[in-house]
Design a protein around this motif. Structure first.
Motif, PDB file in Angstrom:
ATOM      1  N   GLY A  10      -0.326  35.624 -20.501  1.00 40.76           N
ATOM      2  CA  GLY A  10      -1.686  35.667 -21.042  1.00 40.76           C
ATOM      3  C   GLY A  10      -1.694  35.896 -22.542  1.00 40.76           C
ATOM      4  O   GLY A  10      -2.460  35.260 -23.279  1.00 40.76           O
ATOM      5  N   VAL A  14      -3.046  33.405 -25.586  1.00 35.84           N
ATOM      6  CA  VAL A  14      -3.922  33.742 -26.720  1.00 35.84           C
ATOM      7  C   VAL A  14      -3.299  33.260 -28.022  1.00 35.84           C
ATOM      8  O   VAL A  14      -3.966  32.639 -28.861  1.00 35.84           O
ATOM      9  CB  VAL A  14      -4.194  35.265 -26.768  1.00 35.84           C
ATOM     10  N   GLY A  62      -5.826  33.035 -21.212  1.00 38.00           N
ATOM     11  CA  GLY A  62      -5.656  33.549 -22.575  1.00 38.00           C
ATOM     12  C   GLY A  62      -5.987  32.505 -23.619  1.00 38.00           C
ATOM     13  O   GLY A  62      -6.638  32.792 -24.630  1.00 38.00           O
TER      14      GLY A  62
END
Length: 141
Positions: A10, A14, A62
């Motif tokens: 995750g 991002v 993410g």
């Protein structure tokens, strides 16, 4: 161990979302290809690493959170995504790659980090349970 892998994927999602958002607008058209290729590699790599759909979905979530937060215009007039074809291709292409990676995730056995105990006994192929003939050899047909 698996939950840590999902959290790590995750966080990588991002980072890939932020980096891809900046690269796709900065280097036209190669930035778009680089951003989508990196995202696809991360989504598919997560699916291969964990051999689950969640392994592809964790970096995708993410990525989506980062990208959607970057689509908001600031009060000062700053923005990351311009209203052009490349931005829309990045948004829709990334979402399509995330869904495709989750849908096609292999479900065999996980890689070595997430493998079950190798000493555990598995049933033989072609048999249901452990119903073996336990009669003496001379009485078998």
């Amino acid at each position: 161990m698996r939950i840590l892998a999902y959290l790590g994927l995750g966080v990588l999602g991002v980072l890939a979302g932020v980096a891809g958002s900046l690269a796709q607008g900065g280097w036209t058209p190669l930035g778009l290809l680089l951003a989508l290729g990196g995202s696809a590699g991360l989504f598919w790599g997560g699916a291969l690493l964990t051999r689950t759909r969640v392994g592809a979905a964790a970096p995708a979530v993410g990525w989506a959170v980062a990208v959607l937060l970057l689509t908001v215009n600031r009060p000062q007039g700053d923005f990351v995504f311009a209203a052009d074809t490349g931005s829309y291709l990045f948004l829709l292409g990334g979402m399509t790659l995330a869904v495709a990676s989750a849908a096609l995730a292999p479900s065999d056995r996980p890689l070595f980090l997430f493998a079950p105990d190798p000493t555990a006994r598995r049933p033989e192929h072609g048999r249901i349970g452990h119903n073996r003939d336990k009669s003496p050899p001379d009485q078998r047909r």
